[in-house]
Each structure stands twice: as C-alpha cells, then as structure tokens.
Design a protein around this motif. Sequence first.
Motif, PDB file in Angstrom:
ATOM      1  N   ASP A   1      44.456  47.526  51.054  1.00  0.00           N
ATOM      2  CA  ASP A   1      43.025  47.433  50.409  1.00  0.00           C
ATOM      3  C   ASP A   1      42.483  48.594  50.068  1.00  0.00           C
ATOM      4  OD1 ASP A   1      43.343  44.821  51.212  1.00  0.00           O
ATOM      5  OD2 ASP A   1      41.765  44.772  52.910  1.00  0.00           O
TER       6      ASP A   1
ATOM      7  N   HIS B   1      32.954  47.109  40.813  1.00  0.00           N
ATOM      8  CA  HIS B   1      33.073  45.493  41.178  1.00  0.00           C
ATOM      9  C   HIS B   1      33.334  44.973  39.944  1.00  0.00           C
ATOM     10  CE1 HIS B   1      32.307  45.735  45.302  1.00  0.00           C
ATOM     11  NE2 HIS B   1      31.300  46.790  45.117  1.00  0.00           N
TER      12      HIS B   1
ATOM     13  N   TRP C   1      36.942  45.444  38.609  1.00  0.00           N
ATOM     14  CA  TRP C   1      37.726  44.418  39.618  1.00  0.00           C
ATOM     15  C   TRP C   1      37.906  43.062  39.299  1.00  0.00           C
ATOM     16  CZ3 TRP C   1      40.901  46.509  43.427  1.00  0.00           C
ATOM     17  CH2 TRP C   1      41.449  45.490  44.279  1.00  0.00           C
ATOM     18  N   VAL C   2      36.829  42.401  39.022  1.00  0.00           N
ATOM     19  CA  VAL C   2      36.787  41.195  38.549  1.00  0.00           C
ATOM     20  C   VAL C   2      37.342  41.105  37.230  1.00  0.00           C
ATOM     21  CG1 VAL C   2      35.273  39.062  37.813  1.00  0.00           C
ATOM     22  CG2 VAL C   2      34.877  40.470  40.016  1.00  0.00           C
TER      23      VAL C   2
ATOM     24  N   ASP D   1      40.828  40.511  41.613  1.00  0.00           N
ATOM     25  CA  ASP D   1      39.982  39.431  42.764  1.00  0.00           C
ATOM     26  C   ASP D   1      40.866  38.405  43.114  1.00  0.00           C
ATOM     27  OD1 ASP D   1      39.424  38.661  40.018  1.00  0.00           O
ATOM     28  OD2 ASP D   1      37.876  37.530  41.012  1.00  0.00           O
ATOM     29  N   LYS D   2      41.877  38.260  42.098  1.00  0.00           N
ATOM     30  CA  LYS D   2      42.753  37.003  42.299  1.00  0.00           C
ATOM     31  C   LYS D   2      43.829  37.224  43.297  1.00  0.00           C
ATOM     32  CE  LYS D   2      40.437  34.369  39.430  1.00  0.00           C
ATOM     33  NZ  LYS D   2      39.453  35.266  38.717  1.00  0.00           N
TER      34      LYS D   2
ATOM     35  N   ARG E   1      42.218  43.509  48.614  1.00  0.00           N
ATOM     36  CA  ARG E   1      40.746  43.302  48.467  1.00  0.00           C
ATOM     37  C   ARG E   1      39.971  44.627  48.052  1.00  0.00           C
ATOM     38  NH1 ARG E   1      38.829  40.208  53.425  1.00  0.00           N
ATOM     39  NH2 ARG E   1      40.178  41.675  54.690  1.00  0.00           N
ATOM     40  N   LEU E   2      39.041  44.335  47.403  1.00  0.00           N
ATOM     41  CA  LEU E   2      37.917  45.654  47.305  1.00  0.00           C
ATOM     42  C   LEU E   2      36.651  45.473  48.221  1.00  0.00           C
ATOM     43  CD1 LEU E   2      37.101  48.012  45.512  1.00  0.00           C
ATOM     44  CD2 LEU E   2      35.886  46.290  44.132  1.00  0.00           C
ATOM     45  N   HIS E   3      36.482  46.479  49.084  1.00  0.00           N
ATOM     46  CA  HIS E   3      35.450  46.542  49.958  1.00  0.00           C
ATOM     47  C   HIS E   3      34.424  47.729  49.495  1.00  0.00           C
ATOM     48  CE1 HIS E   3      37.932  43.986  52.850  1.00  0.00           C
ATOM     49  NE2 HIS E   3      39.048  44.864  52.317  1.00  0.00           N
TER      50      HIS E   3
ATOM     51  N   ASP F   1      47.170  49.347  40.745  1.00  0.00           N
ATOM     52  CA  ASP F   1      46.056  48.751  40.917  1.00  0.00           C
ATOM     53  C   ASP F   1      44.773  49.845  40.577  1.00  0.00           C
ATOM     54  OD1 ASP F   1      46.646  46.087  40.987  1.00  0.00           O
ATOM     55  OD2 ASP F   1      46.440  45.818  43.066  1.00  0.00           O
TER      56      ASP F   1
END
Length: 318
Positions: free
Chosen positions: A139, A186, A189-190, A195-196, A200-202, A304
């Motif tokens: 992540d 964010h 990322w989308v 996001d698929k 995960r991005l936190h 990524d």
Amino acid sequence: MEDTLSAPNAYVRAAETAQYVRSQLPEALQNPKVAIVCGSGLGGLADTIEAEPKVELAYGSIPNFPRSTVQGHAGKFVFGQIGPQKTPVALLVGRAHFYEGHTMDLVTFATRVCKLLGVETMIVTNAAGGLNQNYHVGDIVCLNDHLFMAGFVGVHPLRGPNIDEFGVRFPPLSDAYDLDLRRRTHQAWVKLGLDKQQRRLHEGVYAFVAGPTYETRAECRMLSMLGADVVGMSTVPEIVVARHAGMRILAFSLVTNVAVLEAGSRGDDPEIQSMSHGELTEHLSKGKANHEEVLLAGREAANDMQALVKQILVSLYE
C-alpha cells in the motif's frame, strides 16, 4: 566535508555545491522546479523522466555532498524533464541517513542544495513499516503529518544559529504537507485507474525514528497509540528543512512490512513449553522486518508509484 556545519558555512557550502551542479547541466535543466527523493527500492522513479536531455551526477563527484551507503540507494543526482510541459526535475536517487553517522546538517544538505537550484516543490518517498493495522504490504500512504521524536529532544536539523538566507527562526509545520498536492494525489490515483486494483492509497502520519534497528513490539505499540500510521528512518528531517526554506511538500510512504503490535509470548506461556528451539525461533520471528523485504516491495510497487508521481506533476504544470 566537516561533520558539523555552522550556519554561515552551511549556506556557503550549499551555495558552492549548487553552483557546481548547475555548471554540469545544460541550460534546459539548470533550474529544476521539482525535486524527488527516491527512498529504498524506489530508485526506479528516475525512469519517469525523458531520455533526453538527462544528466546523472554520482554523489561522490559532487563537492560537499554526503554519500549514501545503504543497499537500494544508488547515490546519484539525476536531472531531466518530465511530462508534456517538459518540466525540469531533479531526482535524488538515494539519501543520507542519520543512522549512517551523519549529522542532521548533512542528512538535510541535499535539500538545501535543491532550494538553491530553484526547486519549488519536493516529493519525498520512503519505505516504511505499517503501524496502522488496516494497511497492507504494498500500500502507498500519502503523508499528512508526522511525529518527530528525535526533534523533541534536540536532535533537530534547525538546531543552532538560524540560516536567515533559507528561512525564519521559528517556522510553523502545521501546514507542512501541502493540501493541494494531496488533493492532486487522490485525483491522479483515480484518473490512472489505480483505485480499481488491490493496492490501496491512504493518508496517514509518519513517525521518524533514528534506526538502524527496526522497532520493538512495545515501541510499535507506543507509536501507534501516539497516532502514527507508519514508521521509518528518514524523510522528516528533509521535510522540516524544506519547509523552513519555503518549499511545498508532498510525501509518500510505501508500506513494506506490517509492524507487529501484539506482545511476544512469555517464557511461561503453556503453548510454547513443548516447542523445539527451531519452533520457538519461528514463533518469535512472525512479522519480523528485514531490508530484503523492503527492496522487494519497492520493486513491486515501482510502476504504480512512478505513474502516480508523473501524473501529479503533469497536473501541476499543465
């Protein structure tokens, strides 16, 4: 290079180094807008820049520059352009760490050189242990705050006479992690469809520890209770100095291991009484961090991370 720099010498030496670096660059690369610090296993971020023009300078060839001795840190300054706008960028592939024996002055020396080269925004990356139990290996955490335990007790990069050429005596850090850059993260990322996927991005809080030992179970529990989501041995000193110099900050941690928070078995626990020595070693080693895992997770997440950073910079300078 002297191990400790006085305030005048710190500025003079950073200026001397910046002048040398600029002299090695073609005009198109002499004033980078963005600097990217590549953490353990993340040297592949240098692949985000265009093939030409491109200049690589080994740290050992740069006057006054500290040398990184850590596996996974190549130790070179890379200059190039990124994105359709050909934004000039500088990449620090490898960094100096406090645990290597460097003073905080030297740990943050490259950050000040970046400022004098004209850098406006720093993107700082690292490999970190996940304290937040909702995080998984691989992540990515966009940092929004930090705990600087060493700084509380005086091991601080701004200790000593203030260097007025860089910034004010008492810089605030409540706004250290740029909100616009986090918003762009964010959005990127989308936009990239990341996001698929499983990774995960936190957003979270980074705790700086001196190292080089990884944290004990009790230390992990303490840091978690204090509000830290990830823990590592870099980044915060660089961020403090970058903010002191007025640069915008975006920082990422790659979760390379999940910290063990539960207490270890007691010597009188019934479940271990019949275990062999080998079984006891295996039992106690569950969740133990090692540097090879850090590098492996970095390689797997590299694509990524590269795509994310590139998209953020494209949005910033489009």
